[in-house]
Scaffold this motif. Structure first.
Motif, PDB file in Angstrom:
ATOM      1  N   ASP A  48       0.795  -1.130  -0.005  1.00 40.70           N
ATOM      2  CA  ASP A  48      -0.072   0.153  -0.114  1.00 40.70           C
ATOM      3  C   ASP A  48       1.086   1.309   0.066  1.00 40.70           C
ATOM      4  OD1 ASP A  48       0.792  -0.746   2.605  1.00 40.70           O
ATOM      5  OD2 ASP A  48      -0.647  -0.369   3.540  1.00 40.70           O
ATOM      6  N   PHE A  49       1.674   1.235  -1.054  1.00 38.99           N
ATOM      7  CA  PHE A  49       2.556   2.501  -1.047  1.00 38.99           C
ATOM      8  C   PHE A  49       2.915   2.667  -2.609  1.00 38.99           C
ATOM      9  CE2 PHE A  49       5.297  -0.945  -0.216  1.00 38.99           C
ATOM     10  CZ  PHE A  49       6.040  -1.097  -0.927  1.00 38.99           C
ATOM     11  N   ASP A  50       3.218   3.920  -3.122  1.00 40.23           N
ATOM     12  CA  ASP A  50       3.734   3.917  -4.504  1.00 40.23           C
ATOM     13  C   ASP A  50       5.127   4.124  -4.501  1.00 40.23           C
ATOM     14  OD1 ASP A  50       1.107   3.926  -5.602  1.00 40.23           O
ATOM     15  OD2 ASP A  50       0.771   6.137  -5.270  1.00 40.23           O
ATOM     16  N   GLY A  51       5.838   3.516  -5.349  1.00 40.44           N
ATOM     17  CA  GLY A  51       7.236   3.500  -5.334  1.00 40.44           C
ATOM     18  C   GLY A  51       7.930   2.167  -5.153  1.00 40.44           C
ATOM     19  N   THR A  52       9.267   2.254  -4.732  1.00 40.94           N
ATOM     20  CA  THR A  52       9.880   0.927  -4.243  1.00 40.94           C
ATOM     21  C   THR A  52      10.597   1.034  -3.060  1.00 40.94           C
ATOM     22  OG1 THR A  52      10.397   0.483  -6.579  1.00 40.94           O
ATOM     23  CG2 THR A  52      11.854  -0.409  -5.254  1.00 40.94           C
ATOM     24  N   VAL A  53      10.617   0.045  -2.300  1.00 41.39           N
ATOM     25  CA  VAL A  53      11.628  -0.021  -1.321  1.00 41.39           C
ATOM     26  C   VAL A  53      12.642  -1.174  -1.399  1.00 41.39           C
ATOM     27  CG1 VAL A  53      11.414  -0.845   1.464  1.00 41.39           C
ATOM     28  CG2 VAL A  53       9.365   0.342   0.220  1.00 41.39           C
ATOM     29  N   TYR A  54      13.768  -0.477  -1.383  1.00 38.62           N
ATOM     30  CA  TYR A  54      14.799  -1.526  -1.458  1.00 38.62           C
ATOM     31  C   TYR A  54      15.344  -1.969   0.106  1.00 38.62           C
ATOM     32  CZ  TYR A  54      15.392   0.281  -6.166  1.00 38.62           C
ATOM     33  OH  TYR A  54      15.176   0.501  -7.495  1.00 38.62           O
ATOM     34  N   LEU A  55      15.371  -2.975   0.140  1.00 40.21           N
ATOM     35  CA  LEU A  55      15.601  -3.999   1.730  1.00 40.21           C
ATOM     36  C   LEU A  55      17.164  -4.330   1.262  1.00 40.21           C
ATOM     37  CD1 LEU A  55      12.514  -5.944   1.564  1.00 40.21           C
ATOM     38  CD2 LEU A  55      12.830  -4.000   2.816  1.00 40.21           C
ATOM     39  N   ILE A  56      18.415  -3.494   2.376  1.00 40.29           N
ATOM     40  CA  ILE A  56      19.623  -3.773   2.061  1.00 40.29           C
ATOM     41  C   ILE A  56      20.010  -4.622   3.388  1.00 40.29           C
ATOM     42  CG2 ILE A  56      21.936  -2.574   1.739  1.00 40.29           C
ATOM     43  CD1 ILE A  56      20.106  -0.045   0.897  1.00 40.29           C
ATOM     44  N   PHE A  57      20.508  -5.714   2.976  1.00 43.26           N
ATOM     45  CA  PHE A  57      20.933  -6.691   4.110  1.00 43.26           C
ATOM     46  C   PHE A  57      22.519  -6.676   3.938  1.00 43.26           C
ATOM     47  CE2 PHE A  57      16.663  -7.973   3.662  1.00 43.26           C
ATOM     48  CZ  PHE A  57      16.107  -8.166   4.929  1.00 43.26           C
ATOM     49  N   GLN A  58      23.226  -6.072   4.626  1.00 46.06           N
ATOM     50  CA  GLN A  58      24.612  -5.549   4.335  1.00 46.06           C
ATOM     51  C   GLN A  58      25.699  -6.625   5.174  1.00 46.06           C
ATOM     52  OE1 GLN A  58      26.226  -1.712   5.422  1.00 46.06           O
ATOM     53  NE2 GLN A  58      27.858  -3.064   6.450  1.00 46.06           N
ATOM     54  N   PRO A  59      26.689  -7.083   4.503  1.00 44.68           N
ATOM     55  CA  PRO A  59      27.812  -7.787   5.193  1.00 44.68           C
ATOM     56  C   PRO A  59      28.649  -6.963   5.910  1.00 44.68           C
ATOM     57  CG  PRO A  59      28.246  -7.682   3.070  1.00 44.68           C
ATOM     58  CD  PRO A  59      27.026  -7.059   3.195  1.00 44.68           C
ATOM     59  N   ALA A  60      29.285  -7.335   6.802  1.00 45.42           N
ATOM     60  CA  ALA A  60      30.970  -6.855   7.157  1.00 45.42           C
ATOM     61  C   ALA A  60      30.813  -5.399   7.577  1.00 45.42           C
ATOM     62  CB  ALA A  60      31.815  -6.925   5.975  1.00 45.42           C
ATOM     63  N   GLU A  61      30.057  -5.274   8.630  1.00 45.53           N
ATOM     64  CA  GLU A  61      29.905  -4.046   9.448  1.00 45.53           C
ATOM     65  C   GLU A  61      30.864  -3.880  10.337  1.00 45.53           C
ATOM     66  OE1 GLU A  61      29.652  -0.711  11.968  1.00 45.53           O
ATOM     67  OE2 GLU A  61      29.199  -2.802  12.788  1.00 45.53           O
ATOM     68  N   GLU A  62      31.419  -4.978  11.020  1.00 46.07           N
ATOM     69  CA  GLU A  62      32.494  -4.883  12.139  1.00 46.07           C
ATOM     70  C   GLU A  62      33.833  -4.755  11.659  1.00 46.07           C
ATOM     71  OE1 GLU A  62      31.717  -4.338  15.004  1.00 46.07           O
ATOM     72  OE2 GLU A  62      29.635  -5.042  15.434  1.00 46.07           O
ATOM     73  N   GLY A  63      34.134  -3.719  10.932  1.00 42.31           N
ATOM     74  CA  GLY A  63      35.606  -3.489  10.503  1.00 42.31           C
ATOM     75  C   GLY A  63      35.647  -3.883   9.155  1.00 42.31           C
ATOM     76  N   GLY A  64      34.712  -4.348   8.312  1.00 39.75           N
ATOM     77  CA  GLY A  64      35.087  -4.776   7.266  1.00 39.75           C
ATOM     78  C   GLY A  64      34.685  -3.930   5.919  1.00 39.75           C
ATOM     79  N   GLY A  65      33.623  -2.808   6.432  1.00 37.15           N
ATOM     80  CA  GLY A  65      33.584  -1.922   5.416  1.00 37.15           C
ATOM     81  C   GLY A  65      32.621  -2.219   4.541  1.00 37.15           C
ATOM     82  N   GLY A  66      31.654  -3.323   4.918  1.00 34.00           N
ATOM     83  CA  GLY A  66      30.876  -3.785   4.010  1.00 34.00           C
ATOM     84  C   GLY A  66      29.813  -2.740   3.354  1.00 34.00           C
ATOM     85  N   ALA A  67      29.190  -1.787   3.750  1.00 31.39           N
ATOM     86  CA  ALA A  67      28.787  -0.647   3.394  1.00 31.39           C
ATOM     87  C   ALA A  67      29.517  -0.103   2.090  1.00 31.39           C
ATOM     88  CB  ALA A  67      28.315   0.433   4.204  1.00 31.39           C
ATOM     89  N   ARG A  68      30.772   0.354   2.512  1.00 36.06           N
ATOM     90  CA  ARG A  68      31.694   0.709   1.250  1.00 36.06           C
ATOM     91  C   ARG A  68      31.859  -0.199   0.149  1.00 36.06           C
ATOM     92  NH1 ARG A  68      36.561   0.796   3.900  1.00 36.06           N
ATOM     93  NH2 ARG A  68      36.738  -1.332   3.431  1.00 36.06           N
TER      94      ARG A  68
END
Length: 414
Positions: A125-145
């Motif tokens: 019940d919304f217009d547009g898109t939701v991107y669900l980002i399941f990210q690895p390696a936050e604990e020192g690996g810089g997974g977001a980068r």
């Protein structure tokens, strides 16, 4: 508290997923089982996925009732990795892998976003898109980068991106968010003082690097107390000093290591420059050599003002304005900072309580230690799953249901 009823109805099943992830922790870029579980659940709910960004990242794509034709899009991010430490809890879902533990609640972050994903799949019940980002390696690996390098924001263009972290010590039922820097940059240094080793009974025949290193460490204190503006946060922590192999031998070298945390690059530039000058100057004064290494890791996490205020309004609608708290900045670091350098957005805290939730497990099954982040007694509070999922759903619906001002401030250098 205004929770979404279908999410509440599904909370028990999502809780079992969370505990399964907790029992099978995986470290940076090794989140294969966790990513498989996430992908399987998204697929089961009819959500298309993309895998492989940042090695083990998963992105779910949920189009609203318009099939995503509006072009509007929002990103919601959860981290998946665990820490290289041994768990002390003894409840049934404790880590089954010695030396690996979900001691920061990333299992819970993943579960909250999965709960939201299930609801999105059933209620578009919304217009547009939701991107669900399941990210690895936050604990020192810089997974977001790494996900960004692999094309996260080019393959999945979004107007804004949002993250959330559980926060022990805050009473369950509250959130916190604020504009500006909310988490610090994380940086490491390694300094080697090289002198001239010799017999401990004949110190005048050599150049002892140990007292030189002590002078260097003492000198660092004046950077914080006399060079840095008192209103600008900054911390230099010397955490390791290594020298010598025998009590009767003056070593050739002494190594100093530690971390630096700041909220701004201006303060970081100052601290790095002065640390180098102090280290090299003190070493030279005593006739020794100095090798100075400084590595900048995670940047500061800086919330854009409009998005932080928007989040606060959504929180207030769920838990009441009095429980939508101001976010006290912390000198801990978070690689969601990379996403906020590229996109406007906000990183908030959701209260994890004091740890009393662990006593509700059958038979107790935990030690009496503190339930703080990165502690071997920690466990995520499953009460947060429906609350966090409700926040994700209502945030996405509200964001896609309005048009943000074109002239709102964009990400800038902290």
């Amino acid at each position: 508290m205004n929770l979404i009823e279908p999410i509440l109805a599904q909370a028990a099943a999502i809780t079992q997923l969370r505990r399964d992830i907790h029992a099978h922790p995986e470290l940076c870029f090794e989140e294969v089982r966790t990513a498989d579980l996430v992908a399987a659940k998204l697929g089961e709910w009819g959500i298309p996925i993309h895998r492989g960004l940042g090695t083990t990242g998963v992105v779910g794509i949920v189009h609203g009732r318009d099939g995503g034709q509006s072009g509007r899009a929002i990103g919601l991010r959860a981290d998946m990795d665990a820490l290289p430490m041994t768990e002390f809890n003894t409840f049934e879902h404790a880590s089954q892998t010695h030396g690996k533990m979900h001691a920061c609640g990333h299992d819970g972050h993943t579960a909250m976003l999965l709960a939201a994903a299930q609801h999105f799949a059933q209620h578009r019940d919304f217009d547009g898109t939701v991107y669900l980002i399941f990210q690895p390696a936050e604990e020192g690996g810089g997974g977001a980068r790494e996900m960004i390098k692999d094309g996260l924001f080019t393959q999945f263009p979004m107007e804004a991106v949002f993250g959330m972290h559980n926060w022990p010590g805050m009473a369950v039922g509250s959130f916190a968010v604020s504009p500006g820097p909310v988490m610090a940059s994380s940086n490491e240094f390694k300094i080697t003082i090289t002198g001239k080793g010799g017999h401990a009974a004949l110190p005048h025949m050599g150049i002892d690097p140990v007292p030189i290193a002590c002078q260097v460490v003492q000198g660092f204190q004046t950077i914080i107390s006399r060079n840095r503006k008192p209103v600008d946060a900054g911390v230099i922590s010397v955490t390791m000093i290594h020298a010598g192999e025998a009590t009767n031998v003056i070593p050739d070298a002494c190594e100093i290591q530690g971390t630096v945390r700041t909220f701004t690059y201006e303060t970081l530039d100052l601290i790095e420059r002065r640390m180098r000058e102090v280290s090299e100057g003190v070493a030279a004064a005593f006739g020794a050599q100095c090798t100075f290494e400084f590595v900048r890791n995670y940047p500061p996490t800086v919330n854009t003002a409009y998005e932080a205020d928007f989040c606060r309004q959504v929180m207030a609608g769920i838990v009441g304005a009095e429980q939508a708290l101001a976010q006290e900045p912390t000198l801990g670091a978070e690689d969601f900072a990379y996403m906020l350098q590229a996109k406007p957005g906000a990183y908030c805290f959701i209260a994890n309580g004091s740890g009393a939730h662990r006593g509700r497990y059958a038979g107790g099954g935990h030690d009496a230690g503190p339930c703080t982040l990165h502690n071997p007694h920690y466990d995520f509070n499953d009460e947060l799953i429906p609350l966090g999922a409700t926040y994700w759903v209502q945030l996405a619906q509200a964001w896609l249901g309005h048009t943000p001002p074109a002239d709102r401030p964009m990400p800038g250098k902290a």
